[in-house]
Design an enzyme around this catalytic site. Structure first.
Site, PDB file in Angstrom:
ATOM      1  CE1 TYR A  74      61.277  39.958  55.635  1.00  0.00           C
ATOM      2  CE2 TYR A  74      62.198  38.071  54.458  1.00  0.00           C
ATOM      3  CZ  TYR A  74      62.339  39.120  55.345  1.00  0.00           C
ATOM      4  OH  TYR A  74      63.551  39.328  55.947  1.00  0.00           O
ATOM      5  CG  ASN A 110      69.983  33.835  43.618  1.00  0.00           C
ATOM      6  OD1 ASN A 110      69.848  35.039  43.875  1.00  0.00           O
ATOM      7  ND2 ASN A 110      69.829  33.348  42.408  1.00  0.00           N
ATOM      8  CG  HIS A 127      74.058  37.650  49.564  1.00  0.00           C
ATOM      9  ND1 HIS A 127      73.293  38.247  48.602  1.00  0.00           N
ATOM     10  CD2 HIS A 127      75.090  38.503  49.782  1.00  0.00           C
ATOM     11  CE1 HIS A 127      73.834  39.405  48.252  1.00  0.00           C
ATOM     12  NE2 HIS A 127      74.935  39.589  48.956  1.00  0.00           N
ATOM     13  CB  CYS A 135      80.078  28.650  64.256  1.00  0.00           C
ATOM     14  SG  CYS A 135      80.894  29.410  65.666  1.00  0.00           S
ATOM     15  CB  CYS A 159      84.557  27.196  68.572  1.00  0.00           C
ATOM     16  SG  CYS A 159      83.260  28.308  67.994  1.00  0.00           S
ATOM     17  CB  THR A 197      72.059  40.637  39.815  1.00  0.00           C
ATOM     18  OG1 THR A 197      72.277  41.432  40.975  1.00  0.00           O
ATOM     19  CG2 THR A 197      73.097  40.940  38.755  1.00  0.00           C
ATOM     20  CB  SER A 198      68.559  45.015  40.793  1.00  0.00           C
ATOM     21  OG  SER A 198      68.962  44.746  42.133  1.00  0.00           O
ATOM     22  CB  ALA A 240      67.585  33.729  33.344  1.00  0.00           C
TER      23      ALA A 240
HETATM   24  N1  APR Z   1      65.182  36.209  34.282  1.00  0.00           N
HETATM   25  C1  APR Z   1      66.229  37.082  34.480  1.00  0.00           C
HETATM   26  N2  APR Z   1      66.156  38.183  35.272  1.00  0.00           N
HETATM   27  C2  APR Z   1      64.968  38.423  35.873  1.00  0.00           C
HETATM   28  C3  APR Z   1      63.836  37.588  35.715  1.00  0.00           C
HETATM   29  C4  APR Z   1      63.980  36.438  34.872  1.00  0.00           C
HETATM   30  N3  APR Z   1      62.984  35.583  34.651  1.00  0.00           N
HETATM   31  N4  APR Z   1      62.799  38.111  36.431  1.00  0.00           N
HETATM   32  C5  APR Z   1      63.287  39.242  37.039  1.00  0.00           C
HETATM   33  N5  APR Z   1      64.578  39.428  36.699  1.00  0.00           N
HETATM   34  C6  APR Z   1      65.499  40.508  37.110  1.00  0.00           C
HETATM   35  C7  APR Z   1      64.857  41.824  37.547  1.00  0.00           C
HETATM   36  O1  APR Z   1      64.583  42.645  36.429  1.00  0.00           O
HETATM   37  C8  APR Z   1      65.953  42.419  38.431  1.00  0.00           C
HETATM   38  O2  APR Z   1      66.874  43.187  37.662  1.00  0.00           O
HETATM   39  O3  APR Z   1      66.215  40.060  38.226  1.00  0.00           O
HETATM   40  C9  APR Z   1      66.671  41.193  38.986  1.00  0.00           C
HETATM   41  C10 APR Z   1      66.387  40.886  40.447  1.00  0.00           C
HETATM   42  O4  APR Z   1      66.885  41.944  41.225  1.00  0.00           O
HETATM   43  P1  APR Z   1      66.723  41.908  42.821  1.00  0.00           P
HETATM   44  O5  APR Z   1      65.373  41.478  43.165  1.00  0.00           O
HETATM   45  O6  APR Z   1      67.203  43.225  43.309  1.00  0.00           O
HETATM   46  O7  APR Z   1      67.708  40.736  43.251  1.00  0.00           O
HETATM   47  P2  APR Z   1      69.276  40.724  43.499  1.00  0.00           P
HETATM   48  O8  APR Z   1      69.999  41.595  42.532  1.00  0.00           O
HETATM   49  O9  APR Z   1      69.683  39.325  43.562  1.00  0.00           O
HETATM   50  O10 APR Z   1      69.368  41.368  44.967  1.00  0.00           O
HETATM   51  C11 APR Z   1      70.598  41.385  45.613  1.00  0.00           C
HETATM   52  O11 APR Z   1      69.592  42.025  47.680  1.00  0.00           O
HETATM   53  O12 APR Z   1      67.911  41.907  49.149  1.00  0.00           O
HETATM   54  C12 APR Z   1      69.164  41.501  48.913  1.00  0.00           C
HETATM   55  O13 APR Z   1      70.235  39.598  49.787  1.00  0.00           O
HETATM   56  C13 APR Z   1      69.309  39.993  48.846  1.00  0.00           C
HETATM   57  O14 APR Z   1      70.779  38.717  47.407  1.00  0.00           O
HETATM   58  C14 APR Z   1      69.841  39.760  47.432  1.00  0.00           C
HETATM   59  C15 APR Z   1      70.454  41.089  47.081  1.00  0.00           C
END
Ligand code: APR
Length: 262
Positions: A74, A110, A127, A135, A159, A197-198, A240
């Site tokens: 990936y 992000n 993140h 470093c 360092c 964000t989930s 969004a």
């Molecule tokens: N607009 C808004 N939200 C959206 C869209 C969109 N177009 N498309 C998808 N989503 C939502 C999904 O429904 C989900 O709830 O965005 C969310 C993405 O969730 P994740 O993929 O789990 O991402 P995130 O919450 O940022 O993950 C957190 O997990 O793997 C680690 O480091 C990585 O920063 C990341 C962290």
């Protein structure tokens, strides 16, 4: 997405004293970067990476760098998408809310640098940022082109410590300087705007609960339900890139009405 919901969210934001944004991978989906979980997620396809990524890096930094340079699985796809991506209307909408002094701070999970590219200034990348190196000893950060990769692992010019990508690996503690900013800003927040964000990964996923715990408000923008939906005061169900520009328009109209009541 009903206008009423946008209106309610606009009123709630304008009635709040300290609005902080928390964004996740979903805000960059319309910029061509896949989310991690759910439909079309990278981890959904490739499986979650090992939770001890950082410990593996510390055990063999040279081998880890060689894998990074080779980019397998990936990593290749993600790197290509990150390299091509441009901010979308959702990123610009949040930058505009900052300019209007409505959004006081933005915390993003992000690594894609798109908020900065859209003009956001008051931002914490919890993140890390894929275009930077860091470093692990003195926490100094560098642009990738500042560090030669002739010898692996590269060493810190300040360092002598080992350098890694600025992106926070699973199992890696969040750099203390960034974590402190996030905690300070969340501590002042009475309304958190959650976008894409989930709310699965801590410590970021804990910030909304901190706001809620202090009677603060939560507004969510996501096409699907999340872990937080049942605790949100308003859930704007949509993408969004479509919802946030409408929310900003609604807020700007209300600001103008407030300026010229007649
Ligand atoms: N607009 C808004 N939200 C959206 C869209 C969109 N177009 N498309 C998808 N989503 C939502 C999904 O429904 C989900 O709830 O965005 C969310 C993405 O969730 P994740 O993929 O789990 O991402 P995130 O919450 O940022 O993950 C957190 O997990 O793997 C680690 O480091 C990585 O920063 C990341 C962290």
């Amino acid at each position: 997405m009903e206008n009423d919901d946008i209106e309610r969210a606009g009123r709630l934001i304008l009635a709040s004293k300290y609005v902080v944004g928390l964004t996740g991978a979903g805000i960059s989906v319309e910029s061509g970067i896949r989310p991690f979980r759910g439909p079309g997620g990278l981890w959904t396809e490739y499986g979650e990476p090992p939770m001890d990524g950082y410990q593996r890096f510390l055990a063999a930094p040279k081998a880890s760098w060689e894998r990074r340079v080779k980019r397998e699985g990936y990593a290749e796809e993600l790197h290509e998408a990150l390299g091509k991506a441009k901010p979308n209307p959702a990123h610009y909408a949040l930058a505009e809310l900052e300019e209007l002094k409505i959004l006081r701070y933005l915390i993003t999970q992000n690594i894609d640098n798109l908020h900065r590219a859209a003009g956001s200034k008051k931002i914490a990348e919890i993140h890390g940022n894929f275009s930077k190196l860091r470093c692990i000893q003195c926490n100094s950060r560098y642009e990738t082109e500042e560090i030669s990769l002739e010898t692996l692992p590269p060493r810190c010019p300040r360092c002598g410590g080992v350098i890694k990508g600025d992106t926070v690996m699973f199992g890696e503690p969040i750099p203390i300087d960034v974590l402190k900013i996030c905690q300070d800003e969340t501590g002042k927040c009475d309304c958190m705007l959650l976008v894409g964000t989930s709310a699965f990964v801590y410590p970021a996923a804990g910030f909304p609960w901190g706001v809620k715990g202090r009677e603060g408000m939560l507004i969510e923008v996501d096409p699907y339900e999340t872990e937080l939906t049942s605790s949100c005061n308003i859930s704007l169900r949509g993408r969004a890139g479509e919802v946030l520009p409408r929310l900003v328009e609604c807020i700007k109209v209300k600001l103008q009405e407030a300026e010229s009541p007649l």
